[in-house]
Design a protein around this motif. Structure first.
Motif, short mmCIF file in Angstrom:
data_model
loop_
_atom_site.label_atom_id
_atom_site.label_comp_id
_atom_site.label_asym_id
_atom_site.label_seq_id
_atom_site.Cartn_x
_atom_site.Cartn_y
_atom_site.Cartn_z
N ASP A 125 -15.25 9.14 -10.82
CA ASP A 125 -14.43 9.27 -9.61
C ASP A 125 -14.46 7.92 -8.93
OD1 ASP A 125 -13.35 9.78 -7.13
OD2 ASP A 125 -14.76 11.36 -6.59
N THR A 126 -13.36 7.17 -9.04
CA THR A 126 -13.34 5.78 -8.61
C THR A 126 -12.71 5.64 -7.24
OG1 THR A 126 -11.17 5.40 -9.64
CG2 THR A 126 -13.11 5.04 -11.03
N THR A 174 -5.59 -0.51 -2.71
CA THR A 174 -4.73 -1.65 -3.05
C THR A 174 -5.42 -2.94 -2.61
OG1 THR A 174 -2.86 -0.20 -2.51
CG2 THR A 174 -2.37 -2.54 -2.82
N THR A 211 0.86 -1.19 0.00
CA THR A 211 0.00 0.00 0.00
C THR A 211 0.89 1.24 0.00
OG1 THR A 211 -0.09 -0.03 2.41
CG2 THR A 211 -1.87 -1.17 1.24
N SER A 212 0.28 2.41 -0.17
CA SER A 212 1.07 3.63 -0.34
C SER A 212 1.77 4.13 0.92
CB SER A 212 0.16 4.75 -0.86
OG SER A 212 -0.29 4.45 -2.14
N GLY A 213 1.33 3.70 2.10
CA GLY A 213 1.95 4.16 3.33
C GLY A 213 1.46 5.52 3.78
N SER A 214 0.22 5.89 3.42
CA SER A 214 -0.33 7.18 3.84
C SER A 214 -0.59 7.21 5.34
CB SER A 214 -1.65 7.48 3.13
OG SER A 214 -1.50 7.38 1.74
N THR A 215 -1.09 6.11 5.87
CA THR A 215 -1.52 6.11 7.27
C THR A 215 -0.55 5.38 8.19
OG1 THR A 215 -2.85 4.13 6.90
CG2 THR A 215 -3.96 6.24 6.64
P1 ATP Z 1 -1.82 2.97 3.52
O1 ATP Z 1 -2.93 1.97 3.45
O2 ATP Z 1 -0.47 2.33 3.55
O3 ATP Z 1 -2.02 4.03 4.54
P2 ATP Z 1 -3.03 4.20 1.18
O4 ATP Z 1 -4.32 3.88 1.86
O5 ATP Z 1 -2.82 5.59 0.71
O6 ATP Z 1 -1.81 3.78 2.11
P3 ATP Z 1 -3.65 2.98 -1.36
O7 ATP Z 1 -4.19 1.61 -1.33
O8 ATP Z 1 -2.75 3.37 -2.48
O9 ATP Z 1 -2.82 3.20 -0.05
O10 ATP Z 1 -4.84 4.04 -1.36
C1 ATP Z 1 -6.17 3.74 -1.01
C2 ATP Z 1 -6.80 4.95 -0.37
O11 ATP Z 1 -6.80 6.06 -1.27
C3 ATP Z 1 -8.24 4.79 0.00
O12 ATP Z 1 -8.40 4.12 1.24
C4 ATP Z 1 -8.73 6.24 0.05
O13 ATP Z 1 -8.42 6.86 1.28
C5 ATP Z 1 -7.93 6.90 -1.04
N1 ATP Z 1 -8.73 6.97 -2.28
C6 ATP Z 1 -8.54 6.26 -3.41
N2 ATP Z 1 -9.41 6.62 -4.38
C7 ATP Z 1 -10.20 7.58 -3.83
C8 ATP Z 1 -11.30 8.35 -4.32
N3 ATP Z 1 -11.76 8.24 -5.55
N4 ATP Z 1 -11.88 9.22 -3.45
C9 ATP Z 1 -11.43 9.35 -2.21
N5 ATP Z 1 -10.39 8.68 -1.70
C10 ATP Z 1 -9.78 7.79 -2.50
#
Ligand code: ATP
Ligand code: MG
Length: 691
Positions: A452-453, A457, A305-309
């Motif tokens: 808007d999807t 991951t 996953t992206s590592g946002s949280t």
């Molecule tokens: P990590 O799980 O490691 O914190 P991440 O959640 O950013 O990182 P990804 O799987 O790349 O990793 O991103 C998924 C997240 O991105 C979703 O849970 C949501 O918060 C956000 N997201 C994706 N698409 C949308 C969208 N269309 N509208 C709102 N939020 C979105």
């Protein structure tokens, strides 16, 4: 125990009658956390755009088809997916469809479990009969003057077969792991498909990641081979990928060899016995590689996953369900038809690149565009120039790119002929209505539907999304669930499902879908803890959401980022969107910080449009602006002007770092391994607002 599909016309009666017997926890006297009406920006968010008659006419699904299919998918998932699973070619057809459990202590997800197939055969071989000379991949290099490549399905078959035999030569077999650390070049696609062909599990690591991040992922998966390139051109500069990989190998503890693609011909050193040139091995192997027969539940890939949280999670996806769902969403969400040119601008290092550059489009026999460069090189017109040149029909990008390009001025868009565009997509973060409007009005000339999807991951494919011919859109809303998806909104503290149509809380999914992740690589316990422990019998998304009076879903931000001002819980998205609505602002991020009276105050980080002066007067103006847009409670207490915001490598704002800065706690910023520009953080700390 099905929740009503709120958005379907057939259920209108249920909620227009005031909820009937579905008052849920509100009636039970349980306080419902979330916004009151005062938080809404009604003028912005209630605008609706219906699909044109022409779009509805030619689309795979118009409104009636969508509703009928959605209801069928929820009513009888076995029958629905049993039918739609046939979109793939199976070696041994499945007799079982869905076998899934979200029960505490027994999380177990299986789809099509007795079927066998090969993903590469589905993405390549089966198209050789009908479309041998059709372009499978258009490759657009970093520099517009270097010329693009068109790779046909026949050529793709040859490249992937050879690549697969090279991997075999290096001792890779079914179930072995291969790490792919490549720029956006055709060989990245060949490498992924070659793994799929021989049943190896790939783990793609974004080429912008450091040696340490690469080493951790190689060690974590005990990969047999790392595939890299000499250098990665991006935005006119060459990243020394092989040098990074060499550094990573100092920390790699497994018996791993390196396969090197020649991209630039830059000067690198090869280590004898460990490193191999792809082109040298390809010259020696057979061009023939029969696809391996894989079980539907055999792992296809690991992806972080992206590592946002927090610390990234190594998500595992399997073969059958993943491909069924990736291809079906690609077809319906983008309304893809034969002969169209589809472009997803993501990197293959993210799930968006996996599902919507490679697997979904190729399973559908599509022409998919792969772009090596960046949106702003040589200038901010690059995306639109590529759209014109290749007559792109569907264009799919991220809000971060849209916001950045919006700030550069409309002339970069207007220079190019974008008349081939049919659908515009967005993914990655909530899209601010202002950015949505710009995308719609300036890029789409008011005529192209926006999808808007919302997905992750973990989910493998779109879960909430409009369909271009079926769904009336609202700027900033991910609208409705895809087939088979049962979104529910829970009261955060109690976990009780909010059954009124208007709801705000935690977004969970009540039942499994084919491309759901199966586990976290090597850590099934963390999988259960992260997604199934907070709320029982549900998949927990980690995102907050609101369902409006029309049954539309709005992602309000991460549950971790919720701000609580004087007992009112607020998602980050709406306050940020209000700030971005001010003409001086290009991007904004808000977080909570400890506040003596209110419990939490709102700390806003604001990036200004080029040429705007960061003055105290503007600060006051922005505060007042949010107050009139939303209400007094949402008014930021502190505004820090920030030239840049900390983002993940995939372009998402990392609010957890901003929260630490606002809380005056810079000692422990947490996992920063996926942070794109660490210097941004130093600047933010240096210019922190004093209270
Ligand atoms: P990590 O799980 O490691 O914190 P991440 O959640 O950013 O990182 P990804 O799987 O790349 O990793 O991103 C998924 C997240 O991105 C979703 O849970 C949501 O918060 C956000 N997201 C994706 N698409 C949308 C969208 N269309 N509208 C709102 N939020 C979105
Ligand atoms: Mg996540």
């Amino acid at each position: 125990d099905l929740s009503p599909p709120w958005h379907l016309a057939s259920n209108q009666a249920l909620y227009t009658s005031g909820g009937g017997n579905r008052e849920g926890c509100r009636a039970a006297g349980v306080p419902v956390a979330g916004y009151d009406a005062q938080w809404r920006r009604p003028n912005v968010t209630d605008k609706m755009y219906a699909p044109s008659a022409q779009m509805a006419e030619q689309a795979h699904a118009d409104k009636d088809t969508y509703e009928a299919m959605y209801e069928a998918s929820i009513h009888d998932p076995d029958a629905f997916w049993g039918e739609h699973g046939k979109r793939l070619d199976w070696i041994k057809p499945y007799t079982k469809v869905k076998n899934t459990s979200f029960a505490p202590g027994n999380i177990d997800i299986k789809w099509f479990e007795d079927g066998t197939l090969n993903v590469a055969a589905n993405c390549i071989d089966r198209h050789l009969k009908d479309r041998p000379d059709q372009t499978a991949i258009i490759w657009e290099p970093d520099s517009p003057t270097d010329g693009s490549q068109h790779i046909t399905y026949t050529q793709l078959h040859a490249h992937v077969s050879k690549f697969a035999n090279v991997l075999k030569e290096l001792g890779v077999g079914k179930g072995d792991r291969v790490v792919i650390y490549l720029p956006m070049i055709p060989q990245a696609a060949y490498a992924m498909l070659a793994c799929a062909r021989i049943g190896a599990i790939h783990s793609v690591v974004f080429a912008g990641f450091s040696a340490d991040a690469l080493a951790a992922r190689v060690n974590g998966s005990e990969a047999k081979v790392v595939i890299t390139a000499d250098e990665a051109p991006r935005g006119g500069r060459n990243t020394p990928l092989k040098v990074n990989a060499d550094k990573a190998f100092e920390k790699i503890t497994t018996d791993t060899s390196m396969l090197v693609v020649q991209r630039t011909g830059g000067d690198i050193t090869m280590k004898d016995g460990r490193d191999h040139w792809l082109h040298e091995l390809e010259a020696k192997v057979s061009p023939d590689c029969p696809p391996e027969e894989m079980n539907a539940e055999d792992p296809l890939f690991i992806l972080y996953t992206s590592g946002s949280t927090g610390q990234p999670k190594g998500v595992v996806h399997t073969t059958g369900g993943y491909l069924v769902y990736a291809s079906m969403t690609h077809q319906y969400t983008f309304d893809y038809h034969d002969g169209e040119v589809f472009w997803c601008t993501a990197d293959v290092g993210w799930v968006t690149g996996h599902s919507y550059i490679i697997y979904g489009p190729l399973a559908n026999g599509a022409t998919t565009l792969m772009f090596e460069g960046v949106p702003t090189y040589p200038d901010a017109g690059r995306f639109w120039q590529v759209c014109e040149e290749h007559k792109v029909n569907q264009f799919y990008t991220a809000p971060t790119a849209i916001r950045a390009l919006m700030g550069k001025g409309n002339e970069f868009v207007e220079k190019y002929d974008l008349s081939a565009l049919k659908v515009l997509g967005t993914v990655g973060e909530p899209i601010n209505p202002e950015a949505w409007n710009w995308y719609h009005d300036v890029v789409g000339k008011g005529k192209v539907p926006i999808v808007d999807t919302w997905w992750q991951t973990e989910t493998g494919g779109h879960l909430l999304t409009p369909l271009p011919g079926a769904t009336s859109t609202k700027p900033g809303s991910a609208t409705h669930p895809f087939f088979g998806i049962r979104p529910v909104v829970l009261e955060p503290e109690t976990g009780i499902e909010i059954e009124t149509i208007e709801a705000e809380g935690v977004l969970c999914i009540a039942d499994s879908w084919p491309s759901q992740m199966r586990t976290i690589w090597g850590d099934h316990e963390r999988f259960e803890m992260t997604y199934f422990s907070q709320y029982k019998n549900m998949f927990f998304s980690g995102d907050g959401c609101r369902r409006d009076k029309d049954g539309y879903y709005w992602i309000t931000g991460r549950v971790d980022d919720v701000i609580n001002v004087s007992g009112h819980r607020m998602g980050t998205a709406e306050v940020e969107s209000a700030l971005v609505a001010h003409p001086a602002v290009s991007e904004a991020a808000v977080v909570g910080y400890p506040h003596e009276i209110k419990g939490q105050g709102i700390y806003a980080y604001v990036s200004l449009m080029a040429g705007q002066e960061p003055t105290d007067a503007l600060r006051k103006e922005l505060s007042d602006f949010v107050r009139t847009e939303i209400g007094p409670i949402a008014k930021p207490d502190l505004i820090q002007f920030a030239p840049g915001l900390p983002k993940t490598r995939s372009g998402k704002i990392m609010r957890r770092i901003l929260r630490k800065i606002a809380e005056n706690d810079f000692g422990a910023l947490g996992d920063t391994s996926t942070l794109a520009e660490p210097e941004v953080v130093d600047d933010l700390i240096a210019n922190r607002m004093n209270r």
